[in-house]
Every structure is written in structure tokens, then in C-alpha cells.
Motif scaffolding. Structure first.
Motif, PDB file in Angstrom:
ATOM      1  N   ASN A   1     -36.827  12.153  44.929  1.00 26.92           N
ATOM      2  CA  ASN A   1     -35.723  12.694  44.126  1.00 26.92           C
ATOM      3  C   ASN A   1     -34.919  13.716  44.919  1.00 26.92           C
ATOM      4  O   ASN A   1     -33.677  13.727  44.887  1.00 26.92           O
TER       5      ASN A   1
ATOM      6  N   ILE B   1     -31.018  13.727  46.030  1.00 29.36           N
ATOM      7  CA  ILE B   1     -30.132  14.852  45.721  1.00 29.36           C
ATOM      8  C   ILE B   1     -29.385  15.292  46.978  1.00 29.36           C
ATOM      9  O   ILE B   1     -28.184  15.593  46.943  1.00 29.36           O
TER      10      ILE B   1
ATOM     11  N   GLU C   1     -26.653  12.777  47.732  1.00 27.10           N
ATOM     12  CA  GLU C   1     -25.550  12.877  46.772  1.00 27.10           C
ATOM     13  C   GLU C   1     -24.854  14.238  46.829  1.00 27.10           C
ATOM     14  O   GLU C   1     -23.775  14.409  46.262  1.00 27.10           O
TER      15      GLU C   1
ATOM     16  N   SER D   1     -25.664  16.893  45.263  1.00 25.60           N
ATOM     17  CA  SER D   1     -25.555  17.416  43.907  1.00 25.60           C
ATOM     18  C   SER D   1     -26.912  17.331  43.228  1.00 25.60           C
ATOM     19  O   SER D   1     -27.620  16.325  43.367  1.00 25.60           O
ATOM     20  N   PHE D   2     -27.264  18.391  42.473  1.00 21.60           N
ATOM     21  CA  PHE D   2     -28.516  18.363  41.720  1.00 21.60           C
ATOM     22  C   PHE D   2     -28.417  17.458  40.498  1.00 21.60           C
ATOM     23  O   PHE D   2     -29.408  17.220  39.816  1.00 21.60           O
ATOM     24  N   HIS D   3     -27.219  16.970  40.224  1.00 25.11           N
ATOM     25  CA  HIS D   3     -27.022  16.018  39.130  1.00 25.11           C
ATOM     26  C   HIS D   3     -26.888  14.595  39.664  1.00 25.11           C
ATOM     27  O   HIS D   3     -26.445  13.701  38.947  1.00 25.11           O
TER      28      HIS D   3
ATOM     29  N   ASP E   1     -30.859  10.418  37.961  1.00 24.79           N
ATOM     30  CA  ASP E   1     -31.060  10.306  36.515  1.00 24.79           C
ATOM     31  C   ASP E   1     -32.000  11.417  36.050  1.00 24.79           C
ATOM     32  O   ASP E   1     -33.094  11.591  36.597  1.00 24.79           O
ATOM     33  N   TYR E   2     -31.579  12.164  35.028  1.00 27.16           N
ATOM     34  CA  TYR E   2     -32.394  13.292  34.568  1.00 27.16           C
ATOM     35  C   TYR E   2     -33.729  12.834  33.990  1.00 27.16           C
ATOM     36  O   TYR E   2     -34.704  13.592  33.989  1.00 27.16           O
TER      37      TYR E   2
ATOM     38  N   GLN F   1     -23.360  13.162  25.069  1.00 32.57           N
ATOM     39  CA  GLN F   1     -23.579  14.001  26.240  1.00 32.57           C
ATOM     40  C   GLN F   1     -23.625  15.474  25.851  1.00 32.57           C
ATOM     41  O   GLN F   1     -24.419  16.245  26.401  1.00 32.57           O
TER      42      GLN F   1
ATOM     43  N   LEU G   1     -26.754  17.970  26.585  1.00 31.52           N
ATOM     44  CA  LEU G   1     -26.626  19.212  27.345  1.00 31.52           C
ATOM     45  C   LEU G   1     -27.086  20.411  26.525  1.00 31.52           C
ATOM     46  O   LEU G   1     -27.724  21.331  27.054  1.00 31.52           O
TER      47      LEU G   1
ATOM     48  N   SER H   1     -30.245  22.589  27.787  1.00 36.42           N
ATOM     49  CA  SER H   1     -29.972  23.990  28.119  1.00 36.42           C
ATOM     50  C   SER H   1     -30.697  24.952  27.183  1.00 36.42           C
ATOM     51  O   SER H   1     -31.044  26.068  27.578  1.00 36.42           O
TER      52      SER H   1
ATOM     53  N   HIS I   1     -28.084  26.333  38.842  1.00 42.04           N
ATOM     54  CA  HIS I   1     -29.252  25.445  38.850  1.00 42.04           C
ATOM     55  C   HIS I   1     -30.033  25.597  40.154  1.00 42.04           C
ATOM     56  O   HIS I   1     -31.265  25.522  40.163  1.00 42.04           O
TER      57      HIS I   1
END
Length: 436
Positions: A30, A34, A37, A39-41, A44-45, A178, A182, A186, A333
Motif C-alpha cells: 500500500n 501511495i 501515486e 498521494s495518501f488517497h 482504495d480506503y 462521499q 468522509l 473523520s 494526514h
């Protein structure tokens, strides 16, 4: 050999299998994705959730169970209550964790919700049985110290986490929009992870330390007042942090978040004060100095680092992160993930390596001074952890740091592979000794 004396082997080996599949291996992959990409997003979460759950329940949880079944009766001068019932918790946990991981991966495709909730129920049953076995074992004990109450508190948090697990699965995987997803993540992810990391793991480590460090290494025993502070102060701080964070996120009343400062201060005091109470860095007699001691000392240093990062977090978010990045969301994050990694790998995992490397040879009848020193494991684990924390924070300001972050996971995985090999080898050596 008596099943009471080998029950921990099955749990430890299962924990190792978890870490080299759904745990650190998946986490390293994973992290590599990351990095690609930037990005930490970028992944897939649901993968993150499956990996995180496997690490906490599958790795940390199984080690806690195995250790508790074998060592706690030994510490309390008693025998394990109903060892066959205790052993039943292992297949329940394994099947539940695997089923939940599968449910995370296939979500939102049916029957993900049924599988996820069913997996959670299996794990609740396992943890309830675990708590029952330990409670009955303690009832038969002739010696229960004040420090044992810290371990009892950890069991209480374990029960709470297990009960909340299917609820968290439903909240995170069943969000219809979405915005709802979130909001749920959060609002509830950080408090739930605090239950798992601070409530279960940290409290159990503190309880175990109260016994092992004075008895095995001759360190000073912490005062009764300090143990009461850890029991009531730290547990209250964890609970306060959970309530204040959740209240602040769900009500929009942001002064609740200011209350978190109390939690941060108490946890930082605990992190700094505990090794001072032990006089952890004082000289140890040569016949007591072994391979595990360096891991224990490093773990408590990482505990301090983690709590410093946590306490410094509000200033970092508002005083550094927002002004430099020009963003409008006062949450990094990268920074919070760095704190989590300092706690989970630096303190929790490091202590698991330390304690397992101490008790496995001891219970197996081996001379620990003749076993592998594990210096390579020690160096790689600290290198990987430092690399991860540093590069992760740097990604807030330098996207180029993403190119390097993925390497840290495989450094740590290599360290754990060497440690796992040594663990299995010592278990096998102990079996050969018993046959003789």
C-alpha cells in the motif's frame, strides 16, 4: 508437553503469518502504491481498513492473547483456566479476521455487509472467551499485583474494540455518499484507533513492563502512586480524548477539540515518566543484560517521540502546515500518520519484538545469551521507522518525498522477517529440548 506451556506458540505463529500477509506485507505494498501515486488517497480506503484491522487484531491481538495465556498465569503463580477453551479463540479470531478482510475488499458488492458484520461477531465471541479465561485464571491466582490491573484495563479496551468493530465496519463501508463517508471516517476513525492502540496495546505493554522490567532486569519498581496514575490517569485521558474528539466532530462545537490538550499532556507525562520511574537507562548487571533490552529501551524512546508528535500536533497543524501550504483544512494526514507510526511500530511493535525475544527462549529452556543478538533486526527496524516518519512528514511540503516513502515499509518487513525466522527457530529448538 502440557498444552498450557505451548499454547502461546500457536498464537505467535499465527500472528507472524498475519504480518507477512495481510499485515506488514500488504501495508508495505500500500505504501509503495501511495509513493507511486504521490498521494495518501491513491489507494482504495477499504484496503487501508483491512490492513489496519489485520495489524491490530491479527498481529497485536494474537500476540496479546498468546502472551496472556502463557505468561500471566506464570506471573500470578497459577495455571490457565480451561486451556482448550482458550485455544478455541484462535480459529475464531483467524476466520473472523480473514472474513472481514475479504468483506472490506469486495465492498460495496454484496454480501459484503453480511460477511463484515458476521466476521465482527466471530471476533466478539473470541474476545469475550479470552476475557473470561483470563478473568477466571486471575480469580484462582495467589498473587495479583497492582500492575496486573493495567492488563485488566487493556482487556476491557479489547472488549470495547471488538464490540465496536462491526459498527465501524458498517459506518465506513456502507456510507451512501462521499460526504457521509468522509464524515464517518473523520469523526470515528481516530477515536476507534485510539481504543485499539492506546487502550489495548499501550495499556497491556505498561502492565507487562511493570512485571518484566524489575524482575528480569533488576530495574527499580515504579511507585504505587505512579501505577495508580497510569491506571486511572492514562485510562481517563484516553476516554476523555475519545469523547472530546467525537463530540467535536459530530456536533461542530470545536472547543471540544481544545479538551484534547489535556489528553496529550497526560499521555506525554506517562511516556516520559515511566522510563524515569524504572530508571530504564541505568546500568544493568552483565548476567541480566540480554538481546531484548536494547529493543525495550528503544521502544520507550519511540513512545516519548510519539507522544511529543501528538502534543506538538495542534501547533504543527495551525502554525506550520496551514501557513506554508495555504490550505483551509487544519489536519495533515501525513503528520498524524507519522505519529501513529511512531506509536505502532516504534513502541508497540518494538515491544512485541522485545518481549517475544525474551520469553520464547526462556520458556523453551534455552540460554538467551547464546541466541542471535538480533542487532540487524534492531538496526533495520529503527531505520525503517525513522525513514517512514521523516519522509511522511516531508510529503506535506515536498511531493518528491513520496518517491522515497515506499522503501521504508520493505526495510521494516525485512527486519520482521529476520525476527520471525529467529522466533520460529527458537520454538523448534525448545520442542527438541522437551523431547529429550
Amino acid at each position: 508437553m502440557n498444552n498450557n506451556h505451548t499454547i502461546h506458540h500457536y498464537f505467535f505463529i499465527s500472528a507472524l503469518a498475519t504480518i507477512f500477509t495481510l499485515g506488514c506485507l500488504w501495508g508495505a505494498i500500500n505504501l509503495l502504491l501511495i509513493g507511486f501515486e504521490e498521494s495518501f488517497h491513491g489507494i482504495d480506503y477499504s484496503w487501508v481498513l483491512a490492513h489496519g484491522h489485520a495489524m491490530v487484531f491479527g498481529f497485536v491481538g494474537l500476540f496479546i492473547m498468546g502472551f496472556s495465556y502463557r505468561a500471566l498465569p506464570h506471573f500470578m503463580n497459577t495455571t490457565l483456566w480451561k486451556p482448550l477453551l482458550a485455544l478455541l479463540t484462535l480459529p475464531l479470531m483467524i476466520f473472523g479476521i480473514l472474513l472481514q478482510a475479504f468483506a472490506h475488499v469486495i465492498a460495496p458488492c454484496p454480501p459484503y455487509l453480511f460477511l463484515g458484520v458476521s466476521a465482527g461477531i466471530l471476533q466478539i465471541v473470541a474476545v469475550v472467551i479470552f476475557a473470561l479465561v483470563i478473568a477466571q485464571t486471575m480469580r484462582n491466582a495467589t498473587v495479583i499485583s497492582n500492575s496486573g490491573k493495567l492488563s485488566v484495563a487493556a482487556l476491557g479496551w479489547f472488549l470495547i474494540a471488538a464490540i465496536l468493530n462491526p459498527v465501524i465496519f458498517w459506518l465506513f463501508e456502507s456510507a451512501s455518499t462521499q460526504e457521509e463517508f468522509l464524515f464517518n471516517v473523520s469523526s470515528f476513525n481516530i477515536p476507534y484507533r485510539d481504543i485499539q492502540t492506546l487502550g489495548i496495546a499501550v495499556m497491556m505493554i505498561l502492565g507487562v513492563s511493570m512485571h518484566i522490567l524489575p524482575h528480569a532486569y533488576g530495574f527499580r519498581e515504579p511507585s504505587k502512586r505512579w501505577i495508580k496514575f497510569l491506571l486511572w490517569g492514562v485510562n481517563s485521558a484516553i476516554l476523555l480524548g475519545i469523547i472530546s474528539f467525537t463530540s467535536g466532530m459530530t456536533t461542530g462545537v470545536h472547543w471540544w477539540h481544545a479538551v484534547n490538550g489535556i489528553t496529550y499532556i497526560i499521555l506525554l507525562i506517562a511516556a516520559i515518566g515511566t522510563p524515569i520511574q524504572f530508571r530504564l537507562f541505568s546500568k544493568v548487571q552483565s548476567d541480566r543484560n540480554d538481546r531484548s533490552l536494547k529493543f525495550i529501551r528503544a521502544a520507550y524512546i519511540w513512545f516519548i517521540v510519539a507522544m511529543l508528535l501528538l502534543a506538538f500536533g495542534p501547533y504543527y497543524m495551525f502554525g506550520i502546515y496551514l501557513p506554508i501550504t495555504g490550505g483551509d483544512n487544519p489536519f495533515s494526514h501525513a503528520y498524524f500518520g507519522a505519529y501513529r507510526h511512531a506509536l505502532t511500530v516504534g513502541f508497540i511493535l518494538m515491544m512485541i519484538v522485545a518481549v517475544s525475544s525474551k520469553i520464547i527462549p526462556g520458556f523453551a529452556g534455552l540460554d538467551i545469551r547464546k541466541t542471535n543478538s538480533l542487532w540487524i533486526v534492531f538496526i533495520l527496524l529503527n531505520l525503517g521507522n525513522t525513514w517512514r516518519i521523516t519522509s511522511q512528514i516531508l510529503t506535506d511540503f515536498y511531493p518528491e518525498a513520496f518517491k522515497f516513502i515506499g522503501v521504508s515499509g520493505f526495510i521494516e518487513l525485512t527486519a520482521l522477517g529476520l525476527w520471525g525466522y529467529d522466533l520460529i527457530r527458537n520454538i523448534q529448538a525448545g520442542k527438541r529440548i522437551q523431547k529429550k
